[in-house]
Every structure is written in structure tokens, then in C-alpha cells.
Design an enzyme around this catalytic site. Structure first.
Site, mmCIF file in Angstrom:
data_model
loop_
_atom_site.group_PDB
_atom_site.id
_atom_site.type_symbol
_atom_site.label_atom_id
_atom_site.label_comp_id
_atom_site.label_asym_id
_atom_site.label_seq_id
_atom_site.Cartn_x
_atom_site.Cartn_y
_atom_site.Cartn_z
ATOM 1 N N GLU A 31 36.383 33.429 39.457
ATOM 2 C CA GLU A 31 36.469 34.887 39.367
ATOM 3 C C GLU A 31 36.321 35.291 37.904
ATOM 4 O OE1 GLU A 31 39.673 38.481 40.310
ATOM 5 O OE2 GLU A 31 40.052 36.458 41.083
ATOM 6 N N ASP A 42 45.911 44.747 35.924
ATOM 7 C CA ASP A 42 46.010 43.636 34.985
ATOM 8 C C ASP A 42 47.360 43.595 34.276
ATOM 9 O OD1 ASP A 42 43.414 43.199 35.680
ATOM 10 O OD2 ASP A 42 42.543 43.953 33.826
#
Length: 244
Positions: A31, A42
Site C-alpha cells: 500500500e 493518518d
């Protein structure tokens, strides 16, 4: 079926060398994060890497160009994790055409709701690139069923109600929900967020078809100890191989 190891790394200036390293040390799908100025999912380690990539001048075209140059050197599948604004700015069809040209297997878009994801799928269905579905622990049983039944590539199950990088504090109903998702789809159901150690992997691999490790991979890349990093990757691969 072998359990999938899906490591995440940020698309920094030298990301392609780390893609090759992951490719050689047990990854099944890699990924690649596209740096974005305003991420919603995030944690600190990935945000730091993303900010560094932006400062380095990394763009989606840079990532595409590097994948184009090296696509024949990478054996495993790779997916892009990006936010929809980047796709929208690029142009939906142009983005997916470029993905297809550089052998991108799939795209993860964490800020695009299911209904809009389905609209995008219909719009870009002529391309071979998968749009990977995410299922949150907060999803209702009906929504879990709906998302799982339409999923393609693999299902990405979020292990907790938090950003990436939390330390193994998985949702108490995680395994139960993984079992439920697997009732509705024949594609792999993987789990990510907060998975760092072989102990975490052992716990989740009893149910999930694979695991995603992001923040810990990013931290170890930033640390720069290649031998230690390779040892860690091999340990994760070995742990997953204990489960079939």
C-alpha cells in the site's frame, strides 16, 4: 489460503526502493500512500512522512512516473491510498487510466463514503483497477452487509475507532465483526490500524485473511536500519505463515 501481509509506506522521494524491499521480504500487496496536506485517517508517524514528502515535492505524477519506470521489477500487487480531492483534481477517468497503465491493482479512498464510492465505481468500471472498500467498527450490521457484498479486491476492516498508529487497542467486537463480514463476501477480509507486533498479528490472523501494517512500517523506514527492518518484515511474514 496464505494470510496476506499488506505493508503501507508513504510515497516519499525514495519510496520505490522501499517498495522493492517490501516486495522481497514477504509482502503480498504493498500500500503506497499519496501525500496529502489535510489527511483525515493518518496518525502522527504517517502525517510526518506525508509532510516530508510534500516538502520534497512529491506529487501523484511523481509516484505514477516511478511506478511506470519500475513496474517490471515489482512482483507483487500494489495499491494507492489517496484522498478523493487528488483524484478529483486529476480527473476521475484520467486518474484510473494512469493507474491501469502503471499496474496499480487498487485504490483506497478513506474520505469517500460508500454511496459516492459506488458512483465512482460505475464511472470508471472500464478500467481494471479495484476500488477497495473500508468497513469501520461503527458500521451497522446492515451497512456491513451492503458494503461487503459490493466490495472488490479485498475488504479493509478498520480495527478501532481512531487514527492509524494506536497501539493494539482493538475494538472489542473486532473478531465478531470480521466473522460477520466474511459471511457476505468471498474476497479476502483484512484488518488494519494499530497492528505493530507479531503478538498483534497472532491475535488477528486467527480470524482475518490478512493484516495491514502502516505506522510501524513508516517508523522503521524513517529509522533507517535496513537489517533491523528486514528482520522485522521476515518475522511478520513468518507469524502470518503459521495461520492458513
Amino acid at each position: 489460503m496464505t494470510k496476506l501481509f499488506i505493508p503501507y509506506l508513504m510515497g516519499t522521494k525514495d519510496f520505490i526502493e522501499n517498495v522493492k524491499l517490501l516486495d522481497k521480504h514477504g509482502a503480498d500487496i504493498i500500500e503506497i500512500g499519496v501525500p496529502f496536506s489535510d489527511p483525515v485517517a493518518d496518525g502522527p508517524a504517517i502525517m510526518k512522512a506525508g509532510n516530508k514528502a510534500i516538502e520534497e515535492g512529491v506529487t501523484i505524477d511523481y509516484i505514477f512516473d516511478e511506478l511506470e519506470k519500475h513496474k517490471d521489477e515489482i512482483k507483487n500487487k500494489y495499491v494507492l491510498m489517496t484522498y478523493y480531492n487528488i483524484i478529483l483534481s486529476y480527473g476521475d477517468e484520467a486518474f484510473f487510466q494512469r493507474c491501469q497503465n502503471v499496474n496499480v491493482y487498487g485504490v483506497i479512498i478513506p474520505d469517500l463514503p460508500f454511496e459516492l464510492t459506488e458512483q465512482l465505481k460505475a464511472k470508471v468500471s472500464k478500467f481494471s483497477v479495484k476500488i477497495i472498500s473500508l468497513i469501520a467498527m461503527t458500521a451497522s450490521p446492515d451497512r456491513i452487509k451492503t458494503i461487503a457484498k459490493s466490495a472488490e479486491g479485498f475488504v479493509y476492516t478498520v480495527t478501532m475507532n481512531a487514527t492509524t498508529g494506536e497501539n493494539g487497542t482493538f475494538h472489542p467486537e473486532l473478531k465478531e465483526k470480521l466473522h460477520k463480514i466474511k459471511e457476505y463476501t468471498s474476497i479476502p477480509v483484512v484488518a488494519g490500524f494499530g497492528i505493530r507486533t507479531p503478538e498483534h498479528v497472532r491475535s488477528i490472523a486467527t480470524v482475518a485473511d490478512g493484516i495491514v501494517i502502516g505506522s510501524e512500517i513508516v517508523r522503521r523506514i524513517d529509522k533507517g536500519n535496513k537489517i533491523e527492518f528486514e528482520t522485522y518484515l521476515n518475522e511478520i511474514r513468518h507469524t502470518l505463515d503459521l495461520y492458513k
